[in-house]
Design a protein around this motif. Structure first.
Motif, PDB file in Angstrom:
ATOM      1  N   ASP A 147       8.848 -27.310 -22.181  1.00  0.00           N
ATOM      2  CA  ASP A 147       9.406 -26.029 -21.767  1.00  0.00           C
ATOM      3  C   ASP A 147      10.838 -25.926 -22.287  1.00  0.00           C
ATOM      4  OD1 ASP A 147       9.029 -23.556 -20.405  1.00  0.00           O
ATOM      5  OD2 ASP A 147      10.277 -24.261 -18.752  1.00  0.00           O
ATOM      6  N   GLY A 148      11.243 -24.720 -22.670  1.00  0.00           N
ATOM      7  CA  GLY A 148      12.608 -24.500 -23.115  1.00  0.00           C
ATOM      8  C   GLY A 148      12.805 -24.854 -24.577  1.00  0.00           C
ATOM      9  N   ARG A 193      11.191 -27.014 -30.222  1.00  0.00           N
ATOM     10  CA  ARG A 193      10.604 -26.042 -29.299  1.00  0.00           C
ATOM     11  C   ARG A 193       9.271 -26.569 -28.793  1.00  0.00           C
ATOM     12  NH1 ARG A 193      12.204 -19.975 -31.401  1.00  0.00           N
ATOM     13  NH2 ARG A 193      14.421 -20.425 -31.742  1.00  0.00           N
ATOM     14  N   GLN A 217      20.302 -16.705 -21.730  1.00  0.00           N
ATOM     15  CA  GLN A 217      18.950 -16.995 -22.188  1.00  0.00           C
ATOM     16  C   GLN A 217      18.095 -17.529 -21.042  1.00  0.00           C
ATOM     17  OE1 GLN A 217      18.702 -19.923 -25.308  1.00  0.00           O
ATOM     18  NE2 GLN A 217      16.793 -19.072 -26.090  1.00  0.00           N
ATOM     19  N   GLU A 220      16.926 -14.735 -18.926  1.00  0.00           N
ATOM     20  CA  GLU A 220      15.841 -14.015 -19.587  1.00  0.00           C
ATOM     21  C   GLU A 220      14.516 -14.750 -19.419  1.00  0.00           C
ATOM     22  OE1 GLU A 220      14.560 -12.635 -24.105  1.00  0.00           O
ATOM     23  OE2 GLU A 220      16.641 -13.172 -23.669  1.00  0.00           O
ATOM     24  N   TRP A 221      14.532 -16.078 -19.581  1.00  0.00           N
ATOM     25  CA  TRP A 221      13.313 -16.880 -19.379  1.00  0.00           C
ATOM     26  C   TRP A 221      12.808 -16.743 -17.950  1.00  0.00           C
ATOM     27  CZ3 TRP A 221      15.167 -22.165 -21.775  1.00  0.00           C
ATOM     28  CH2 TRP A 221      15.252 -22.021 -23.169  1.00  0.00           C
ATOM     29  N   GLN A 222      13.722 -16.787 -16.983  1.00  0.00           N
ATOM     30  CA  GLN A 222      13.314 -16.703 -15.584  1.00  0.00           C
ATOM     31  C   GLN A 222      12.713 -15.345 -15.264  1.00  0.00           C
ATOM     32  OE1 GLN A 222      17.099 -17.797 -13.856  1.00  0.00           O
ATOM     33  NE2 GLN A 222      16.469 -19.943 -13.579  1.00  0.00           N
ATOM     34  N   THR A 224      11.156 -13.408 -17.412  1.00  0.00           N
ATOM     35  CA  THR A 224       9.841 -13.407 -18.055  1.00  0.00           C
ATOM     36  C   THR A 224       8.827 -14.153 -17.206  1.00  0.00           C
ATOM     37  OG1 THR A 224      10.845 -13.314 -20.255  1.00  0.00           O
ATOM     38  CG2 THR A 224       8.566 -14.081 -20.129  1.00  0.00           C
ATOM     39  N   ALA A 225       9.252 -15.282 -16.622  1.00  0.00           N
ATOM     40  CA  ALA A 225       8.352 -16.059 -15.771  1.00  0.00           C
ATOM     41  C   ALA A 225       7.961 -15.267 -14.531  1.00  0.00           C
ATOM     42  CB  ALA A 225       9.009 -17.380 -15.372  1.00  0.00           C
ATOM     43  N   PRO A 238      11.685 -21.486 -14.823  1.00  0.00           N
ATOM     44  CA  PRO A 238      12.425 -22.308 -15.788  1.00  0.00           C
ATOM     45  C   PRO A 238      13.861 -22.566 -15.307  1.00  0.00           C
ATOM     46  CG  PRO A 238      11.276 -20.490 -16.877  1.00  0.00           C
ATOM     47  CD  PRO A 238      11.199 -20.230 -15.410  1.00  0.00           C
TER      48      PRO A 238
END
Length: 277
Positions: A147-148, A193, A217, A220-222, A224-225, A238
């Motif tokens: 992840d990440g 990645r 960033q 943004e990931w959180q 999206t999750a 995340p």
């Protein structure tokens, strides 16, 4: 992004990283590829079973597994391990979440399994958490990103600045002792990645691994999750980066290279089998 380094001996930090194809019958169906074949998730129990089989195959053939391994034996094992780690990272839907414990102050090592041949560890990194420059003793080190986004920087020993400002010195450092003065120089940077697999041993150099995600960033990931998985108790949020490391043989002592000085530590674990220690 600030870098976090924590001292101590057993603080859960890495106080600190084909000549013959495998027989077709040892390749799990989940790792077949082709235009008309989908890949079911490879579960952690299947991954461990396949790793044990790969290591046993080399041992049964009479090979010793470490960073001085017979080249043909290593090539077979390396091909198999890379295939399995990549398959797990790219097809799994998150059964590693139960091992993914984070710490606000420093990155942590969460043990999945350890045996005589290898240890499989989930490392969790919040943004800005980076390991110190370290070695891997006589072990192989494979890693993949679950992840990440992560960054590996490899280092080589150098001569003292007064002697040669940019000369890179070889050697695996086996004769170095705590307190010795050793200069190191970054020689290679690799961004990793999800699904990328890296490898390092002391014959190749030293390294650091770290998560350099920005707060923007990560937010943004959180988001999206949350949009993709909802907010249930089992949903994954995340927090930075998660990597899966395979060390063979298990590492008992590591050397740290900081401020041009060598120190030695015993790697610790933040959790074992998903349970905080």
């Amino acid at each position: 992004m600030p870098v976090t380094h924590i001292s101590g001996t057993d603080d859960g930090v890495v106080v600190v990283d084909c000549k013959a194809p495998p027989p077709i019958d040892v390749i799990p169906r989940s790792c077949y590829s082709g235009p008309e074949k989908s890949q079911p998730p490879l579960l952690i129990e299947q991954l461990l079973s396949e790793l044990r089989a790969a290591f046993n195959a080399e041992k049964d053939a009479g090979y010793v597994i470490d960073n001085n391994q017979d080249p043909a034996s290593f090539n077979r094992l390396n091909q198999r391990v890379v295939e399995l780690l990549k398959c797990y990272a790219t097809t799994n839907r998150g059964d590693w979440h139960r091992f993914a414990l984070f710490n606000d102050l420093h990155y942590v090592r969460n043990l999945v399994e350890a045996n005589d041949d290898f240890e499989l560890i989930v490392l969790c990194w919040k943004g800005g958490q980076v390991s110190r420059v370290h070695n891997h003793a006589t072990s192989h080190c494979w890693l993949t990103v679950l992840d990440g986004e992560m960054r590996e920087v490899q280092y080589q020993r150098t001569d003292p600045p007064a002697a040669a400002a940019s000369a890179v010195r070889g050697g695996d450092g086996s004769d170095e002792k705590p307190g010795d003065t050793v200069y190191v120089e970054a020689t290679r940077t690799t961004d990793l990645r999800i699904g990328d697999v890296g490898y390092v041993s002391d014959h190749l150099g030293l390294h650091t691994v770290g998560c350099h995600v920005s707060p923007e960033q990560l937010a943004e990931w959180q988001q999206t999750a949350r949009n993709g998985f909802g907010s249930g108790a089992d949903s994954w949020q995340p927090e930075g980066g998660v990597t899966l490391h395979l060390y063979s043989p298990p590492i008992r002592r590591v050397k740290i290279y900081e401020d041009n000085t060598v120190s030695e530590r015993t790697p610790g674990f933040y959790s074992r089998g998903g349970v905080r220690v």
